[in-house]
Enzyme design. Structure first.
Site, short mmCIF file in Angstrom:
data_model
loop_
_atom_site.label_atom_id
_atom_site.label_comp_id
_atom_site.label_asym_id
_atom_site.label_seq_id
_atom_site.Cartn_x
_atom_site.Cartn_y
_atom_site.Cartn_z
N HIS A 47 -8.94 -72.32 46.08
CA HIS A 47 -8.82 -71.05 45.35
C HIS A 47 -8.09 -70.02 46.19
O HIS A 47 -8.71 -69.13 46.75
CB HIS A 47 -10.21 -70.53 45.00
CG HIS A 47 -10.23 -69.53 43.88
ND1 HIS A 47 -10.13 -68.16 44.08
CD2 HIS A 47 -10.33 -69.69 42.55
CE1 HIS A 47 -10.19 -67.54 42.93
NE2 HIS A 47 -10.31 -68.44 41.98
N ILE A 53 -7.85 -66.29 47.55
CA ILE A 53 -8.49 -65.15 46.89
C ILE A 53 -9.97 -65.50 46.73
O ILE A 53 -10.31 -66.60 46.29
CB ILE A 53 -7.85 -64.89 45.51
CG1 ILE A 53 -6.38 -64.53 45.66
CG2 ILE A 53 -8.61 -63.80 44.77
CD1 ILE A 53 -5.63 -64.51 44.34
N GLY A 56 -14.12 -64.26 41.87
CA GLY A 56 -14.92 -63.15 41.39
C GLY A 56 -16.38 -63.52 41.20
O GLY A 56 -17.27 -62.71 41.49
N VAL A 57 -16.64 -64.72 40.76
CA VAL A 57 -18.02 -65.14 40.54
C VAL A 57 -18.81 -65.16 41.85
O VAL A 57 -20.01 -64.88 41.86
CB VAL A 57 -18.07 -66.50 39.81
CG1 VAL A 57 -17.56 -67.63 40.69
CG2 VAL A 57 -19.45 -66.79 39.28
N GLU A 61 -22.14 -63.13 42.90
CA GLU A 61 -23.28 -63.80 43.54
C GLU A 61 -23.69 -63.07 44.82
O GLU A 61 -24.89 -62.93 45.09
CB GLU A 61 -22.94 -65.26 43.85
CG GLU A 61 -24.01 -66.00 44.62
CD GLU A 61 -25.36 -66.12 43.93
OE1 GLU A 61 -26.37 -66.33 44.65
OE2 GLU A 61 -25.44 -66.03 42.69
#
Length: 154
Positions: A47, A53, A56-57, A61
């Site tokens: 990723h 990057i 976002g998840v 978390e």
């Protein structure tokens, strides 16, 4: 709280412990923490290769984990215990579950070398459910903000 103290409060472990330090906590009300982003993070392999990057998840978390620390700090306060007096297994059962993500906005990307300053603040609590305003900052600029809802475990 340093990483050893955080690990006494949270059941999460490598590679899924996503906060490095807690700099401020008002038990059950708010907390501020830090996540240092290193190129060595496992998720950068995919990723994205050549353009790493933070997903976002995983930022969400990390904010949920800081919320759990805020919860656990309240448990410590209510029981009169210190972090040193608890075993991770004793308190891990107090960590609730993330049940809802609302209005999450991703305003800038987070990359290796960044330090995220995480902030969580209780908005509303109804029984065992709590709404929490969450945000993550990089270099003083808000990178992520929104609302999460978490459940308290008995």
């Amino acid at each position: 709280m340093n990483i050893q103290e955080i690990m006494k409060l949270l059941p999460h472990r490598y590679p899924f412990l996503l906060i490095d330090r807690v700099t401020d906590v008002m038990p059950g009300e708010s907390a501020t923490g830090i996540k240092n982003v290193s190129m060595n993070e496992f998720y950068f392999q995919g990723h994205f290769p050549g353009n790493p990057i933070v997903p976002g998840v995983l930022i969400v978390e990390s904010l949920a984990q800081l919320t759990a620390v805020m919860y656990c700090a309240k448990y410590l306060q209510d029981t009169g215990k210190s972090v040193e007096e608890v075993d991770g297994a004793d308190i891990a059962g107090k960590v609730g579950y993330l049940i809802e993500i609302r209005n999450m906005k991703f305003k800038q990307i987070v990359v290796p070398g960044d330090q995220m300053v995480l902030k969580v603040r209780k908005k509303v609590q109804l029984g065992s459910l709590m709404q929490v305003a969450v945000s993550a900052y990089v270099d003083g600029k808000e990178a992520v903000c929104g609302i999460i809802s978490v459940s308290e475990r008995e």
